[in-house]
Write an enzyme that holds these catalytic residues in place. Structure first.
Site, PDB file in Angstrom:
ATOM      1  N   LYS A 223       0.819  -1.295   0.218  1.00  9.36           N
ATOM      2  CA  LYS A 223       0.050  -0.103   0.024  1.00  9.36           C
ATOM      3  C   LYS A 223       0.810   1.134  -0.028  1.00  9.36           C
ATOM      4  O   LYS A 223       1.921   1.265   0.296  1.00  9.36           O
ATOM      5  CB  LYS A 223      -0.971  -0.075   1.176  1.00  9.36           C
ATOM      6  CG  LYS A 223      -2.080  -1.077   0.710  1.00  9.36           C
ATOM      7  CD  LYS A 223      -3.360  -0.770   1.622  1.00  9.36           C
ATOM      8  CE  LYS A 223      -4.344  -1.939   1.231  1.00  9.36           C
ATOM      9  NZ  LYS A 223      -5.278  -2.321   2.396  1.00  9.36           N
ATOM     10  N   ARG A 258      -3.005  -9.862   5.306  1.00  8.91           N
ATOM     11  CA  ARG A 258      -3.622 -10.250   3.671  1.00  8.91           C
ATOM     12  C   ARG A 258      -2.547  -9.713   2.957  1.00  8.91           C
ATOM     13  O   ARG A 258      -2.083  -8.304   3.030  1.00  8.91           O
ATOM     14  CB  ARG A 258      -4.933  -9.392   3.570  1.00  8.91           C
ATOM     15  CG  ARG A 258      -5.500  -9.414   2.016  1.00  8.91           C
ATOM     16  CD  ARG A 258      -6.718  -8.322   1.844  1.00  8.91           C
ATOM     17  NE  ARG A 258      -7.361  -8.424   0.738  1.00  8.91           N
ATOM     18  CZ  ARG A 258      -6.587  -7.888  -0.112  1.00  8.91           C
ATOM     19  NH1 ARG A 258      -5.608  -6.859   0.056  1.00  8.91           N
ATOM     20  NH2 ARG A 258      -7.250  -7.716  -1.472  1.00  8.91           N
TER      21      ARG A 258
HETATM   22  C1  YH5 Z   1      -7.786  -4.693   3.247  1.00  6.07           C
HETATM   23  O1  YH5 Z   1      -6.742  -4.130   3.567  1.00  6.07           O
HETATM   24  N1  YH5 Z   1      -7.669  -4.151   0.662  1.00  6.07           N
HETATM   25  S1  YH5 Z   1      -7.869  -4.144  -2.064  1.00  6.07           S
HETATM   26  C2  YH5 Z   1      -3.619  -0.246  -2.979  1.00  6.07           C
HETATM   27  C3  YH5 Z   1      -2.473  -0.469  -3.121  1.00  6.07           C
HETATM   28  C4  YH5 Z   1      -2.116  -2.089  -2.758  1.00  6.07           C
HETATM   29  C5  YH5 Z   1      -2.954  -2.844  -2.405  1.00  6.07           C
HETATM   30  C6  YH5 Z   1      -0.718   0.262  -4.543  1.00  6.07           C
HETATM   31  N2  YH5 Z   1      -9.177  -5.581   0.019  1.00  6.07           N
HETATM   32  C7  YH5 Z   1      -7.772  -4.777   1.827  1.00  6.07           C
HETATM   33  O2  YH5 Z   1      -5.023  -4.418  -1.658  1.00  6.07           O
HETATM   34  N3  YH5 Z   1      -9.661  -6.384   2.120  1.00  6.07           N
HETATM   35  C8  YH5 Z   1      -8.259  -4.479  -0.301  1.00  6.07           C
HETATM   36  O3  YH5 Z   1      -1.534   0.357  -3.288  1.00  6.07           O
HETATM   37  C9  YH5 Z   1      -8.909  -5.664   1.298  1.00  6.07           C
HETATM   38  N4  YH5 Z   1      -8.422  -5.670   4.003  1.00  6.07           N
HETATM   39  C10 YH5 Z   1      -9.315  -6.232   3.411  1.00  6.07           C
HETATM   40  N5  YH5 Z   1      -9.920  -6.994   4.295  1.00  6.07           N
HETATM   41  C11 YH5 Z   1      -6.574  -2.922  -2.014  1.00  6.07           C
HETATM   42  C12 YH5 Z   1      -5.269  -3.265  -1.989  1.00  6.07           C
HETATM   43  C13 YH5 Z   1      -4.432  -2.387  -2.326  1.00  6.07           C
HETATM   44  C14 YH5 Z   1      -4.497  -1.006  -2.802  1.00  6.07           C
END
Ligand code: YH5
Length: 286
Positions: A223, A258
């Site tokens: 993130k 996760r």
């Molecule tokens: C979460 O925290 N996040 S989708 C932006 C990014 C990298 C990754 C580049 N679903 C979560 O993974 N479900 C998502 O920056 C989730 N907790 C739960 N329970 C977003 C994601 C991401 C977004």
């Protein structure tokens, strides 16, 4: 007495930290070749993550990044359903990352174990679908505003009690409908409408979210807050900070992480567990 997360088919043992591996089923992550190719690629990814030590698979058909457009229902079903149909034949619990009640109903019908909802069941009909199921697990995540606008105007003030109070309300609504607390896991929602400082406040003070007595899931993987503090701009290059954040989250009491990088996270958590075992031995000595 050790806690377990009750889900459709599995009671997931939370005595040691559980690693949830992220499986994105989106045309951009599994380029062209049509729907069949992306299903096949996603299933290969599922198998790889299991081999790397994933305890849970989290399958999602909408990449929920700040500002990213919503995926229409029919498109999400077309992406997710064929993957879940096969993934439930593998030997680990299957979670589905969705906020649409129709998708929830379809995947639960196919035997999915967990509904992972970034909207914490606030979309009309979502509470009904989960509470109509006799046993599925559910992850309730905090999100400020919505994916299109959350980073335009992040939260203000002390986020920790706000996140806790929101999650408590959603838990109450769900348990009032007859869902046992053993089925519910909570998630602070890293990056969902929070500033970098607020995300790290939620990590530093994660213990305050353990108050309701439910297990915590933390999703720091790749993130942008990790990009902000490391200067690593490309999300795909944030493996090391992601692993660091996962270990810190577990040390602050998270039961589940996760992650994209399963193998590396499992290895890092083995180190944490070796320490933790000795800490407990020390504490039980008089
Ligand atoms: C979460 O925290 N996040 S989708 C932006 C990014 C990298 C990754 C580049 N679903 C979560 O993974 N479900 C998502 O920056 C989730 N907790 C739960 N329970 C977003 C994601 C991401 C977004």
């Amino acid at each position: 007495m050790t806690a377990a997360w009750q889900t459709s088919r599995f009671a997931i043992d939370l005595a040691r930290p559980q690693v949830m591996g992220i499986v994105n089923v989106t045309p951009d992550s599994f380029s062209d070749g049509g729907a069949h190719a992306s299903t096949h690629a996603a299933l290969r990814h599922c198998e790889q993550l299991i081999e790397e030590g994933a305890d849970i698979l989290d399958i999602g058909g909408e990449s929920t990044r700040p500002g990213s457009p919503a995926v229409p229902l029919e498109e999400e079903l077309a992406r997710v359903v064929p993957v879940v149909r096969e993934a439930v034949k593998l030997r680990v619990p299957v979670s589905v990352d969705t906020y649409k009640p129709e998708v929830m109903r379809a995947v639960l019908e196919l035997g999915a174990d967990i509904i992972n909802d970034i909207w914490a069941l606030r979309q009309p009909g979502a509470m009904e679908v989960v509470s109509a199921h006799p046993a599925c697990g559910v992850c309730l995540m905090h999100m400020h505003r919505d994916p299109q606008t959350m980073q335009v105007a992040p939260m203000s003030g002390d986020v920790v009690p706000a996140v806790r109070e929101f999650l408590e309300l959603q838990v109450k609504a769900l348990t009032n409908r007859g869902v046992r607390p053993e089925r519910i896991v909570l998630d602070p929602g890293v990056g969902f409408g929070k500033t970098v400082e607020q995300n790290f406040a939620l990590l530093a003070r994660q213990a305050e979210l353990l108050g309701p007595g439910l297990p915590l899931l933390a999703g720091w993987s790749r993130k942008s807050s990790l990009g902000a503090v490391t200067g690593i701009e490309a999300a795909g290059e944030r493996m090391v900070p992601s692993v660091a954040a996962a270990v810190l989250a577990v040390d602050k009491g998270a039961a589940i992480v996760r992650v994209h990088d399963v193998r590396e996270t499992v290895a890092a958590l083995a180190v944490w567990q070796a320490m933790n075992r000795e800490q407990h031995r020390e504490e039980t000595r008089q």
